[in-house]
Design a protein around this motif. Structure first.
Motif, PDB file in Angstrom:
ATOM      1  N   GLN A 162       0.808  -1.081  -0.085  1.00  0.00           N
ATOM      2  CA  GLN A 162       0.012  -0.198  -0.031  1.00  0.00           C
ATOM      3  C   GLN A 162       0.814   1.327  -0.053  1.00  0.00           C
ATOM      4  OE1 GLN A 162      -3.093   0.005   3.018  1.00  0.00           O
ATOM      5  NE2 GLN A 162      -3.426  -2.187   2.627  1.00  0.00           N
ATOM      6  N   PRO A 194       0.679   6.925   2.580  1.00  0.00           N
ATOM      7  CA  PRO A 194       0.493   7.977   2.099  1.00  0.00           C
ATOM      8  C   PRO A 194      -1.033   8.462   2.163  1.00  0.00           C
ATOM      9  CG  PRO A 194       1.314   6.457   0.408  1.00  0.00           C
ATOM     10  CD  PRO A 194       1.001   5.802   1.744  1.00  0.00           C
ATOM     11  N   GLN A 195      -1.311   9.746   2.546  1.00  0.00           N
ATOM     12  CA  GLN A 195      -2.332  10.179   2.692  1.00  0.00           C
ATOM     13  C   GLN A 195      -3.031  11.348   1.795  1.00  0.00           C
ATOM     14  OE1 GLN A 195      -4.121   9.452   6.023  1.00  0.00           O
ATOM     15  NE2 GLN A 195      -2.464   7.975   5.784  1.00  0.00           N
ATOM     16  N   GLU A 196      -4.266  11.451   1.570  1.00  0.00           N
ATOM     17  CA  GLU A 196      -4.721  12.359   0.751  1.00  0.00           C
ATOM     18  C   GLU A 196      -4.261  13.902   1.020  1.00  0.00           C
ATOM     19  OE1 GLU A 196      -9.071  12.466  -0.220  1.00  0.00           O
ATOM     20  OE2 GLU A 196      -8.937  10.463  -0.216  1.00  0.00           O
ATOM     21  N   GLU A 197      -4.150  14.387   2.310  1.00  0.00           N
ATOM     22  CA  GLU A 197      -3.814  15.512   2.695  1.00  0.00           C
ATOM     23  C   GLU A 197      -2.238  15.411   3.211  1.00  0.00           C
ATOM     24  OE1 GLU A 197      -5.247  18.551   3.431  1.00  0.00           O
ATOM     25  OE2 GLU A 197      -6.902  17.967   2.206  1.00  0.00           O
ATOM     26  N   ILE A 198      -1.370  15.835   2.383  1.00  0.00           N
ATOM     27  CA  ILE A 198      -0.267  15.602   2.907  1.00  0.00           C
ATOM     28  C   ILE A 198       0.571  16.138   4.143  1.00  0.00           C
ATOM     29  CG2 ILE A 198       0.965  17.793   1.833  1.00  0.00           C
ATOM     30  CD1 ILE A 198       2.932  15.556   0.431  1.00  0.00           C
ATOM     31  N   GLN A 219      -1.293  15.900   6.930  1.00  0.00           N
ATOM     32  CA  GLN A 219      -1.719  14.971   7.917  1.00  0.00           C
ATOM     33  C   GLN A 219      -0.840  13.582   8.021  1.00  0.00           C
ATOM     34  OE1 GLN A 219      -5.607  13.633   6.779  1.00  0.00           O
ATOM     35  NE2 GLN A 219      -6.709  15.232   7.601  1.00  0.00           N
TER      36      GLN A 219
END
Length: 107
Positions: free
Chosen positions: A17, A37-41, A43
């Motif tokens: 992932q 990895p997150q959508e909001e970098i 976070q």
């Protein structure tokens, strides 16, 4: 930045992932901390497991949910809180190792 004390290995997460995995080891126990990895970098999101290493030369371990530290996967949203947990976990693992050694000597 996570603490470097007892850091055993840093590698790409092996679950496919993406993300970074930090493996810590104190005697036969340790911590696996994965940041995916997150959508909001902005976070930070750490998934943390208590692990128990196999006694082999290769890096093999099982997730360990039968300690007083964690009965499930833990989530931390900043490095500071994870670092505080790691420091307490290292102390716990040292105490656990001492107790296991005492039990082994009495058997």
């Amino acid at each position: 930045m996570l603490v470097q004390e007892n850091l055993y290995l840093t590698r790409s997460a092996t679950d496919g992932q993406g993300g970074q995995q930090f493996l810590y080891k104190v005697n036969q126990y340790g911590i696996s901390a994965i940041s995916r990895p997150q959508e909001e970098i902005s976070q930070i999101h750490w998934d943390v497991e208590v692990i128990k290493y196999h006694e082999t030369k290769t890096i093999k371990f099982d997730i360990c949910h039968d300690t007083q530290l964690a009965e499930k996967t833990l989530t931390f949203y900043n490095d500071t809180s994870l670092n505080e947990f790691l420091e307490k976990a290292f102390e716990y693992f040292n105490e656990l190792s001492t107790l296991n050694d005492m039990i082994a000597k009495n058997e």
